[in-house]
Design a protein around this motif. Sequence first.
Motif, mmCIF file in Angstrom:
data_model
loop_
_atom_site.group_PDB
_atom_site.id
_atom_site.type_symbol
_atom_site.label_atom_id
_atom_site.label_comp_id
_atom_site.label_asym_id
_atom_site.label_seq_id
_atom_site.Cartn_x
_atom_site.Cartn_y
_atom_site.Cartn_z
ATOM 1 N N ASN A 27 2.000 -24.337 61.632
ATOM 2 C CA ASN A 27 2.741 -23.379 62.305
ATOM 3 C C ASN A 27 2.010 -22.037 62.875
ATOM 4 O O ASN A 27 2.417 -21.017 62.339
ATOM 5 C CB ASN A 27 3.782 -23.170 61.310
ATOM 6 C CG ASN A 27 5.052 -22.058 61.513
ATOM 7 O OD1 ASN A 27 5.475 -22.288 62.917
ATOM 8 N ND2 ASN A 27 5.799 -21.323 60.783
ATOM 9 N N VAL A 28 1.041 -22.423 63.592
ATOM 10 C CA VAL A 28 0.460 -21.403 64.082
ATOM 11 C C VAL A 28 0.125 -21.693 65.627
ATOM 12 O O VAL A 28 0.266 -22.548 66.151
ATOM 13 C CB VAL A 28 -1.091 -20.813 63.565
ATOM 14 C CG1 VAL A 28 -1.071 -20.950 62.044
ATOM 15 C CG2 VAL A 28 -2.023 -22.403 63.755
ATOM 16 N N THR A 29 -0.656 -20.739 66.313
ATOM 17 C CA THR A 29 -0.707 -20.756 67.702
ATOM 18 C C THR A 29 -2.289 -21.526 67.975
ATOM 19 O O THR A 29 -2.895 -21.500 66.841
ATOM 20 C CB THR A 29 -0.852 -19.597 68.514
ATOM 21 O OG1 THR A 29 -1.875 -18.623 67.960
ATOM 22 C CG2 THR A 29 0.703 -18.993 68.337
ATOM 23 N N LYS A 30 -2.017 -22.311 69.198
ATOM 24 C CA LYS A 30 -3.560 -22.972 69.497
ATOM 25 C C LYS A 30 -4.774 -21.805 69.386
ATOM 26 O O LYS A 30 -5.733 -22.409 68.675
ATOM 27 C CB LYS A 30 -3.519 -23.721 70.655
ATOM 28 C CG LYS A 30 -4.676 -24.653 71.033
ATOM 29 C CD LYS A 30 -4.337 -25.438 72.073
ATOM 30 C CE LYS A 30 -5.505 -26.203 72.597
ATOM 31 N NZ LYS A 30 -5.436 -26.798 74.058
ATOM 32 N N PRO A 31 -4.566 -20.927 69.934
ATOM 33 C CA PRO A 31 -5.674 -19.928 70.081
ATOM 34 C C PRO A 31 -6.117 -19.536 68.675
ATOM 35 O O PRO A 31 -7.436 -19.177 68.417
ATOM 36 C CB PRO A 31 -5.149 -18.704 70.746
ATOM 37 C CG PRO A 31 -3.818 -19.088 71.827
ATOM 38 C CD PRO A 31 -3.506 -20.408 70.889
ATOM 39 N N THR A 32 -5.250 -19.475 67.652
ATOM 40 C CA THR A 32 -5.634 -19.067 66.266
ATOM 41 C C THR A 32 -6.809 -20.102 65.841
ATOM 42 O O THR A 32 -7.565 -19.728 64.955
ATOM 43 C CB THR A 32 -4.551 -19.272 65.258
ATOM 44 O OG1 THR A 32 -3.477 -18.458 65.592
ATOM 45 C CG2 THR A 32 -4.785 -19.040 63.821
ATOM 46 N N LEU A 33 -6.812 -21.381 66.079
ATOM 47 C CA LEU A 33 -7.578 -22.344 65.874
ATOM 48 C C LEU A 33 -8.982 -22.082 66.300
ATOM 49 O O LEU A 33 -10.107 -22.260 65.703
ATOM 50 C CB LEU A 33 -7.222 -23.869 66.321
ATOM 51 C CG LEU A 33 -5.924 -24.161 65.604
ATOM 52 C CD1 LEU A 33 -5.660 -25.481 66.219
ATOM 53 C CD2 LEU A 33 -5.897 -24.305 64.264
#
Length: 224
Positions: A27-33
């Motif tokens: 439940n996070v955005t891809k850029p967070t990874l």
Amino acid sequence: MLRTAVQLFLEQGYHRTTLNDVAERLNVTKPTLYNYFGGKDEILFECWAIGNERVEDRINEIAAGGGTGLAKLRKLVVRYAEVMTTDYGKSLVRFDVRDLTEHNRKVVNTAKKKIDRAFRSYISDGIADGTIKPCDPKLAAFAIAGSLNWIGHWFQPGGPMTGDAVAEEFAIRLTEGIATTATRKKADKPPGKSNPPREDRSEHYARTAARAAGQSKRARDRLR
């Protein structure tokens, strides 16, 4: 993040899992990874590193203790099998090293050689002290490690046997054929787990907490 990633890799396969899949489950955005990892292959390597770190810890614990070659071999079989029943342990054998960078492939291959040396060393020690029959340590180590690695392919939590039960059974079955007659009778009880020495318990619990958080030493250092 790593716990989620390794679960998805095991469920769907590494190549069929995308970073979008990981981000969605978290439940996070891809850029967070990308704040933590440069790409999917780096996440895969960190999952492998946690599994390998657990194996290394167990090898070091056994090496620091006493016992015959056979006793140390049985301990290693138990500890290694226990790791193989976990998601991070499965990452040691379920994924293709060719999906990693050249540098990380070398790290993996070096670690595999260290594990192989541990098995061969205890078998050789057992032959020398009379607890293991004369045999080819290399072939015996390959046979034992190969059987243990397959646990990572077929073991599923919630099955008829727990991970601990599987590990204990393998400790008996994989060593009874090479144990000498005098020592084979003692194989009905695999080595039990012992508590770390009192003076080492704080460090032991710190490592355990870090593993529970799903972080390898390399990942923890990077986030400091």
